[in-house]
Design a protein around this motif. Sequence first.
Motif, PDB file in Angstrom:
ATOM      1  N   THR A 169       0.748  -1.062  -0.165  1.00 17.61           N
ATOM      2  CA  THR A 169      -0.361   0.180   0.014  1.00 17.61           C
ATOM      3  C   THR A 169       1.179   1.144   0.314  1.00 17.61           C
ATOM      4  N   ARG A 221      -6.485  -7.972   2.644  1.00 20.51           N
ATOM      5  CA  ARG A 221      -7.034  -6.940   0.520  1.00 20.51           C
ATOM      6  C   ARG A 221      -5.159  -6.800   0.611  1.00 20.51           C
ATOM      7  N   ASP A 222      -4.377  -7.001   1.734  1.00 24.81           N
ATOM      8  CA  ASP A 222      -2.817  -6.683   1.376  1.00 24.81           C
ATOM      9  C   ASP A 222      -2.834  -7.948   0.434  1.00 24.81           C
ATOM     10  N   LEU A 241      -4.525  -7.625  -3.356  1.00 24.89           N
ATOM     11  CA  LEU A 241      -3.936  -6.617  -3.909  1.00 24.89           C
ATOM     12  C   LEU A 241      -2.255  -6.947  -4.568  1.00 24.89           C
ATOM     13  N   SER A 243      -3.728 -10.021  -7.484  1.00 24.42           N
ATOM     14  CA  SER A 243      -4.159  -9.373  -8.541  1.00 24.42           C
ATOM     15  C   SER A 243      -3.202  -8.788  -9.601  1.00 24.42           C
TER      16      SER A 243
END
Length: 280
Positions: free
Chosen positions: A76, A106-107, A110, A113
């Motif tokens: 992030t 989510r880290d 991410l 992805s």
Amino acid sequence: MTTTPHPRPGRAWIITPGLRPSRFEAAQASGAGVALVDLEDSVALQDKQAARTAAQAFFGRPDAPCTLGVRMNAPTTLEGARDLVALTGYTAKPDLILVPKTESARDIELVASVLDTDGYTPDLWALIESPRAFDKLPSIMRAPRLGGVIFGSADYAATVNCGLSWQALLYARSALVNSATAAGIHAIDAPTWDLNDLNALRHEAEAAKELGFYGKGAVHPRQAAVINDTFAPSEQEIAHARAIVAAGHKSGNGVTSVDGQMIGTPFFTAAQALVREVDG
């Protein structure tokens, strides 16, 4: 619900600075099961791009004797984003990505992805090193691409303002092992920071093994052998496990005893797991 663990990682994990190519071969040949090149804490801000470039050589060895990975910067952050862009361009890519400062599922999502393709899905591990991360452990463990977790003791202690002693960090270690086991993944303990006291390393590794960690980090090649030796099941442990398994078969997995100790289903389960690991 019973969970199936991910493939077993190495017992000893070693990390080496991305700006020190002269140390790459020693890290990979140390006997550690996982060798990581570091783009994060060991690299000053002004040297990040140089480290990304130098780190490519870490993955250029086709016959490396261990799993090769990278500790990127937090995904992030701007430097983490730059790391992800750089990694997509590596000709030889890391088998494993260690995601520092992980504080949410989510880290992990991410990183996946950005990096996942039809031909490349690296193993993703979370470095758990903040009070916020410990508050969010159940949700972090639900990240579909999470392969395992590592305890980041130095950052955690600095944030909490506590010591680095075993007792000071016992809660954090116990919480991490518990959450990882519930999720069916392995947990790796933080390194012992003293480079020269191998007796202290062995003592801490024994305590980590007893607590349920699968392995431990190393900060010097000489530490890998001690970690491997400590975490490997001893001949006595193997023999005791086989005796328990045999007693379980004989009793129909009913309550019985081995060497004067009452044993039942939890003991049979643990012994069977150890025997399966040893026998492959």
